[in-house]
Design a protein around this motif. Structure first.
Motif, PDB file in Angstrom:
ATOM      1  N   LYS A 149     -61.040  -7.175  24.629  1.00 20.41           N
ATOM      2  CA  LYS A 149     -62.030  -7.434  23.599  1.00 20.41           C
ATOM      3  C   LYS A 149     -61.553  -8.589  22.727  1.00 20.41           C
ATOM      4  CE  LYS A 149     -64.720  -5.231  19.938  1.00 20.41           C
ATOM      5  NZ  LYS A 149     -64.978  -3.973  19.187  1.00 20.41           N
ATOM      6  N   LEU A 150     -62.270  -9.699  22.797  1.00 19.77           N
ATOM      7  CA  LEU A 150     -61.867 -10.911  22.083  1.00 19.77           C
ATOM      8  C   LEU A 150     -62.039 -10.732  20.581  1.00 19.77           C
ATOM      9  CD1 LEU A 150     -61.062 -13.967  22.674  1.00 19.77           C
ATOM     10  CD2 LEU A 150     -63.475 -14.456  22.217  1.00 19.77           C
ATOM     11  N   VAL A 151     -61.007 -11.118  19.817  1.00 20.54           N
ATOM     12  CA  VAL A 151     -61.092 -11.032  18.355  1.00 20.54           C
ATOM     13  C   VAL A 151     -60.772 -12.359  17.668  1.00 20.54           C
ATOM     14  CG1 VAL A 151     -60.625  -8.551  18.269  1.00 20.54           C
ATOM     15  CG2 VAL A 151     -58.707 -10.158  18.191  1.00 20.54           C
ATOM     16  N   GLY A 152     -60.254 -13.339  18.406  1.00 14.94           N
ATOM     17  CA  GLY A 152     -59.915 -14.605  17.765  1.00 14.94           C
ATOM     18  C   GLY A 152     -59.810 -15.763  18.736  1.00 14.94           C
ATOM     19  N   LEU A 153     -60.123 -16.958  18.253  1.00 13.07           N
ATOM     20  CA  LEU A 153     -59.988 -18.200  19.004  1.00 13.07           C
ATOM     21  C   LEU A 153     -59.320 -19.228  18.103  1.00 13.07           C
ATOM     22  CD1 LEU A 153     -63.573 -18.490  20.552  1.00 13.07           C
ATOM     23  CD2 LEU A 153     -61.476 -18.052  21.845  1.00 13.07           C
ATOM     24  N   GLU A 154     -58.350 -19.928  18.650  1.00 11.16           N
ATOM     25  CA  GLU A 154     -57.666 -20.960  17.866  1.00 11.16           C
ATOM     26  C   GLU A 154     -57.375 -22.158  18.754  1.00 11.16           C
ATOM     27  OE1 GLU A 154     -53.613 -21.665  15.168  1.00 11.16           O
ATOM     28  OE2 GLU A 154     -54.021 -19.696  16.082  1.00 11.16           O
ATOM     29  N   GLY A 155     -57.859 -23.305  18.323  1.00 10.93           N
ATOM     30  CA  GLY A 155     -57.556 -24.529  19.046  1.00 10.93           C
ATOM     31  C   GLY A 155     -56.102 -24.913  18.862  1.00 10.93           C
ATOM     32  N   THR A 156     -55.433 -25.214  19.960  1.00 10.85           N
ATOM     33  CA  THR A 156     -54.031 -25.628  19.918  1.00 10.85           C
ATOM     34  C   THR A 156     -53.889 -26.903  20.727  1.00 10.85           C
ATOM     35  OG1 THR A 156     -53.552 -24.242  21.851  1.00 10.85           O
ATOM     36  CG2 THR A 156     -53.186 -23.266  19.675  1.00 10.85           C
ATOM     37  N   ALA A 157     -52.712 -27.503  20.676  1.00 16.36           N
ATOM     38  CA  ALA A 157     -52.472 -28.730  21.433  1.00 16.36           C
ATOM     39  C   ALA A 157     -52.705 -28.466  22.914  1.00 16.36           C
ATOM     40  CB  ALA A 157     -51.047 -29.216  21.192  1.00 16.36           C
ATOM     41  N   GLY A 158     -53.700 -29.137  23.471  1.00 13.03           N
ATOM     42  CA  GLY A 158     -53.950 -29.024  24.904  1.00 13.03           C
ATOM     43  C   GLY A 158     -54.767 -27.833  25.330  1.00 13.03           C
ATOM     44  N   GLY A 159     -55.314 -27.026  24.396  1.00 15.77           N
ATOM     45  CA  GLY A 159     -56.085 -25.873  24.847  1.00 15.77           C
ATOM     46  C   GLY A 159     -56.596 -25.002  23.726  1.00 15.77           C
ATOM     47  N   VAL A 160     -56.980 -23.781  24.106  1.00 11.08           N
ATOM     48  CA  VAL A 160     -57.470 -22.773  23.169  1.00 11.08           C
ATOM     49  C   VAL A 160     -56.652 -21.506  23.373  1.00 11.08           C
ATOM     50  CG1 VAL A 160     -59.446 -21.406  22.412  1.00 11.08           C
ATOM     51  CG2 VAL A 160     -59.813 -23.691  23.356  1.00 11.08           C
ATOM     52  N   THR A 161     -56.191 -20.918  22.282  1.00  9.85           N
ATOM     53  CA  THR A 161     -55.499 -19.633  22.354  1.00  9.85           C
ATOM     54  C   THR A 161     -56.480 -18.533  21.969  1.00  9.85           C
ATOM     55  OG1 THR A 161     -53.336 -20.583  21.856  1.00  9.85           O
ATOM     56  CG2 THR A 161     -53.613 -18.230  21.459  1.00  9.85           C
ATOM     57  N   MET A 162     -56.593 -17.550  22.840  1.00 10.90           N
ATOM     58  CA  MET A 162     -57.475 -16.406  22.611  1.00 10.90           C
ATOM     59  C   MET A 162     -56.633 -15.201  22.213  1.00 10.90           C
ATOM     60  SD  MET A 162     -59.518 -16.973  26.192  1.00 10.90           S
ATOM     61  CE  MET A 162     -57.961 -17.460  26.961  1.00 10.90           C
ATOM     62  N   SER A 163     -57.077 -14.481  21.216  1.00  6.01           N
ATOM     63  CA  SER A 163     -56.389 -13.250  20.826  1.00  6.01           C
ATOM     64  C   SER A 163     -57.327 -12.075  21.084  1.00  6.01           C
ATOM     65  CB  SER A 163     -55.963 -13.283  19.361  1.00  6.01           C
ATOM     66  OG  SER A 163     -57.042 -13.573  18.506  1.00  6.01           O
ATOM     67  N   PHE A 164     -56.733 -10.976  21.548  1.00  6.58           N
ATOM     68  CA  PHE A 164     -57.507  -9.809  21.939  1.00  6.58           C
ATOM     69  C   PHE A 164     -57.122  -8.596  21.099  1.00  6.58           C
ATOM     70  CE2 PHE A 164     -57.395 -12.703  25.523  1.00  6.58           C
ATOM     71  CZ  PHE A 164     -58.737 -12.743  25.906  1.00  6.58           C
ATOM     72  N   GLU A 165     -58.011  -7.627  21.083  1.00  5.13           N
ATOM     73  CA  GLU A 165     -57.818  -6.445  20.249  1.00  5.13           C
ATOM     74  C   GLU A 165     -56.561  -5.677  20.620  1.00  5.13           C
ATOM     75  OE1 GLU A 165     -61.170  -3.598  18.484  1.00  5.13           O
ATOM     76  OE2 GLU A 165     -60.657  -3.062  20.550  1.00  5.13           O
ATOM     77  N   ASP A 166     -56.107  -5.790  21.881  1.00  2.00           N
ATOM     78  CA  ASP A 166     -54.911  -5.060  22.312  1.00  2.00           C
ATOM     79  C   ASP A 166     -53.614  -5.752  21.898  1.00  2.00           C
ATOM     80  OD1 ASP A 166     -54.825  -7.244  23.995  1.00  2.00           O
ATOM     81  OD2 ASP A 166     -55.024  -6.097  25.861  1.00  2.00           O
ATOM     82  N   GLY A 167     -53.739  -6.846  21.130  1.00  2.00           N
ATOM     83  CA  GLY A 167     -52.556  -7.538  20.621  1.00  2.00           C
ATOM     84  C   GLY A 167     -52.030  -8.632  21.520  1.00  2.00           C
ATOM     85  N   THR A 168     -52.687  -8.895  22.630  1.00  2.00           N
ATOM     86  CA  THR A 168     -52.229  -9.927  23.555  1.00  2.00           C
ATOM     87  C   THR A 168     -52.890 -11.261  23.255  1.00  2.00           C
ATOM     88  OG1 THR A 168     -53.926  -9.365  25.189  1.00  2.00           O
ATOM     89  CG2 THR A 168     -51.784  -8.237  25.362  1.00  2.00           C
ATOM     90  N   PHE A 169     -52.282 -12.322  23.797  1.00  2.00           N
ATOM     91  CA  PHE A 169     -52.790 -13.683  23.633  1.00  2.00           C
ATOM     92  C   PHE A 169     -52.851 -14.350  25.003  1.00  2.00           C
ATOM     93  CE2 PHE A 169     -50.729 -12.435  19.747  1.00  2.00           C
ATOM     94  CZ  PHE A 169     -51.568 -12.893  18.741  1.00  2.00           C
ATOM     95  N   GLU A 170     -53.837 -15.199  25.204  1.00  2.00           N
ATOM     96  CA  GLU A 170     -53.962 -15.992  26.426  1.00  2.00           C
ATOM     97  C   GLU A 170     -54.383 -17.403  26.039  1.00  2.00           C
ATOM     98  OE1 GLU A 170     -53.703 -15.036  29.779  1.00  2.00           O
ATOM     99  OE2 GLU A 170     -53.152 -12.952  29.386  1.00  2.00           O
ATOM    100  N   ARG A 171     -54.141 -18.338  26.947  1.00  2.00           N
ATOM    101  CA  ARG A 171     -54.443 -19.734  26.646  1.00  2.00           C
ATOM    102  C   ARG A 171     -55.169 -20.373  27.816  1.00  2.00           C
ATOM    103  NH1 ARG A 171     -52.106 -24.630  27.491  1.00  2.00           N
ATOM    104  NH2 ARG A 171     -52.256 -26.203  25.851  1.00  2.00           N
ATOM    105  N   ALA A 172     -56.100 -21.276  27.536  1.00  2.00           N
ATOM    106  CA  ALA A 172     -56.829 -21.998  28.579  1.00  2.00           C
ATOM    107  C   ALA A 172     -57.202 -23.383  28.068  1.00  2.00           C
ATOM    108  CB  ALA A 172     -58.085 -21.229  28.977  1.00  2.00           C
ATOM    109  N   SER A 173     -57.552 -24.266  29.009  1.00  2.00           N
ATOM    110  CA  SER A 173     -58.009 -25.605  28.626  1.00  2.00           C
ATOM    111  C   SER A 173     -59.373 -25.554  27.964  1.00  2.00           C
ATOM    112  CB  SER A 173     -58.108 -26.513  29.863  1.00  2.00           C
ATOM    113  OG  SER A 173     -56.929 -26.527  30.610  1.00  2.00           O
ATOM    114  N   VAL A 174     -60.216 -24.645  28.444  1.00  2.00           N
ATOM    115  CA  VAL A 174     -61.582 -24.538  27.949  1.00  2.00           C
ATOM    116  C   VAL A 174     -62.014 -23.077  28.036  1.00  2.00           C
ATOM    117  CG1 VAL A 174     -62.530 -25.092  30.229  1.00  2.00           C
ATOM    118  CG2 VAL A 174     -63.955 -25.411  28.213  1.00  2.00           C
TER     119      VAL A 174
END
Length: 441
Positions: A149-174
């Motif tokens: 369950k997505l709870v946050g999005l943050e633009g970072t150098a070279g991509g987007v960091t996604m934060s989820f309700e379970d406390g995990t983070f993932e990153r993608a170009s788009v």
């Protein structure tokens, strides 16, 4: 997404938020184009709610363009009208008698060759898409994450960091948001106080039921009971179409003016309210709805207001997350499939370059420039469709009024069904490439 080895760092990677029909159609398209992707689904599995998806010729084209074999696989599993009625989208019949025309009389057949009315169960289609995206085997499941369950999005150098309700983070170009009318991405992108942040009530809703052919044949002639039908009637319309070899999806759409006062969009046990809505209808529709013991009422919602853009930075809304619409043109899912195809084509062009922020922006801008005018026109037709199907009896129906109404109905959706989708994608790709590589002076 997640961790990447250094040699992969400059590859385009796509996060798909939402594992419904739109998200998995995009996954199929990206797989076919060898683009790295991962699907993030808030539920514990790929599951679709709802009875069926009815497509038109444009959607069959979109399936074929997404994946060579997808259109044929859809054809193999689709429920259709009887063999001699397969080019018919819907027969139009009167929901109440008028001077010179009887209740239930067929006044037109709306043609949509080569598909006619073609429907599959939503969950069956979802499983087909999951298979064709390679998300059902052991290796492929690494490209899908559940209970995310997505709870946050943050633009970072070279991509987007996604934060989820379970406390995990993932990153993608788009990040491509395919998470439907209740889109978490949309709420993160748009000021929550903006009217564009949340869907609004359409002032209409539907009493819906699934009825076996055999049951319908107790009140209707056999071919009529197995063929898709629309009955315009007093302040509403009834629609029915086959969703399997044995079952018809039936919905009675009515106006419910004003605001929607309930938290939930579905009200159970609405037989009494339905009977009040049916008071001025003819015996044919009343006999159909008498087969429904105590139907729920589904309140229609859609996005009344749109933001200036459906993309921001490296994030883009598509499908219902961008343009949830009423179903009165039968085109919501079809527009999502068109979105998935054009987005995949644009991202395949973007994958030719390093995924810098400017190049991702060029891709998303090119996508929206092509798609937004198209789907906004379809949304407008979908909203107007409730009026078109329900206003015939608003004034006394003369022979000329009926004739004019039928002629308009016959061609109302031609612009949706007859569209050069491949040309849209080519135009978006050309624009993306032009803007991705600055001119050298």
């Amino acid at each position: 997404m997640g961790s990447h080895s250094p040699e992969q760092a400059e590859c385009l990677s796509v996060a798909i938020i939402g594992g419904g029909l739109c998200g998995l159609a995009l996954a199929v398209a990206l797989k076919q184009r060898n683009i790295v992707f991962k699907v993030y689904e808030a539920r514990s599995s790929f599951t679709e709610l709802g009875a069926g998806i009815n497509i038109g010729p444009n959607t069959l084209d979109a399936f074929r363009l997404i994946d060579d074999g997808l259109g044929e696989a859809y054809l193999d599993m689709a429920a259709r009208n009887p063999p001699d009625r397969q080019d018919v989208w819907f027969d139009v019949r009167l929901g109440a008698a008028i001077d010179g025309h009887g209740d239930g009389e067929r006044v037109a057949s709306l043609m949509a060759s080569p598909t006619g009315s073609m429907c599959v169960g939503r969950d069956a289609l979802l499983q087909l898409l999951a298979e064709r995206a390679g998300l059902v085997d052991g290796i492929g499941r690494e490209r899908a994450a559940f209970n995310k369950k997505l709870v946050g999005l943050e633009g970072t150098a070279g991509g987007v960091t996604m934060s989820f309700e379970d406390g995990t983070f993932e990153r993608a170009s788009v990040v491509i948001a395919c998470d439907g009318i209740h889109s978490a991405v949309r709420r993160l992108m748009i000021d929550p106080e903006s009217p564009a942040a949340t869907p609004g009530f359409s002032q209409a809703g539907v009493y819906r039921a699934m009825l076996p052919f055999q049951k319908l044949e107790t009140v209707l002639e056999a071919q009529m009971a197995r063929t898709s039908q629309i009955f315009p009637g007093p302040s509403g319309y009834l629609i029915m179409y086959p969703v399997s070899e044995t079952t018809m999806n039936v919905g009675l759409w009515v106006w419910r003016r004003g605001t929607w006062p309930h938290r939930e969009w579905v009200l159970p046990n609405q037989r009494s309210a339905m009977e009040q809505n049916l008071q001025d209808w003819g015996a044919t529709v009343r006999s159909i709805m008498d087969l429904v013991p105590d139907p729920p009422f589904y309140a229609g919602h859609y996005y009344h207001t749109q933001p200036k853009s459906h993309w921001k930075g490296r994030v883009c809304l598509i499908g219902d997350a961008a343009h949830a619409m009423p179903p009165h043109a039968g085109s919501g899912a079809g527009q999502a499939m068109e979105d998935a195809y054009v987005m995949a084509e644009v991202l395949s062009s973007a994958a030719e370059f390093d995924p810098t922020e400017a190049r991702v922006a060029a891709a998303l801008s090119a996508y929206e420039a092509v798609r937004r005018p198209r789907y906004e026109r379809v949304v407008a037709a979908s909203v107007k469709g409730m009026h078109d199907w329900s206003d015939l009896y608003d004034v006394p129906v003369t022979e000329q009024r009926l004739k004019d109404w039928v002629e308009l109905a016959k061609n109302r959706f031609d612009f949706i069904w007859k569209h050069d989708l491949a040309g849209d994608a080519s135009g978006a790709q050309a624009s993306m490439r032009q803007n991705a590589v600055p001119s050298i002076i």
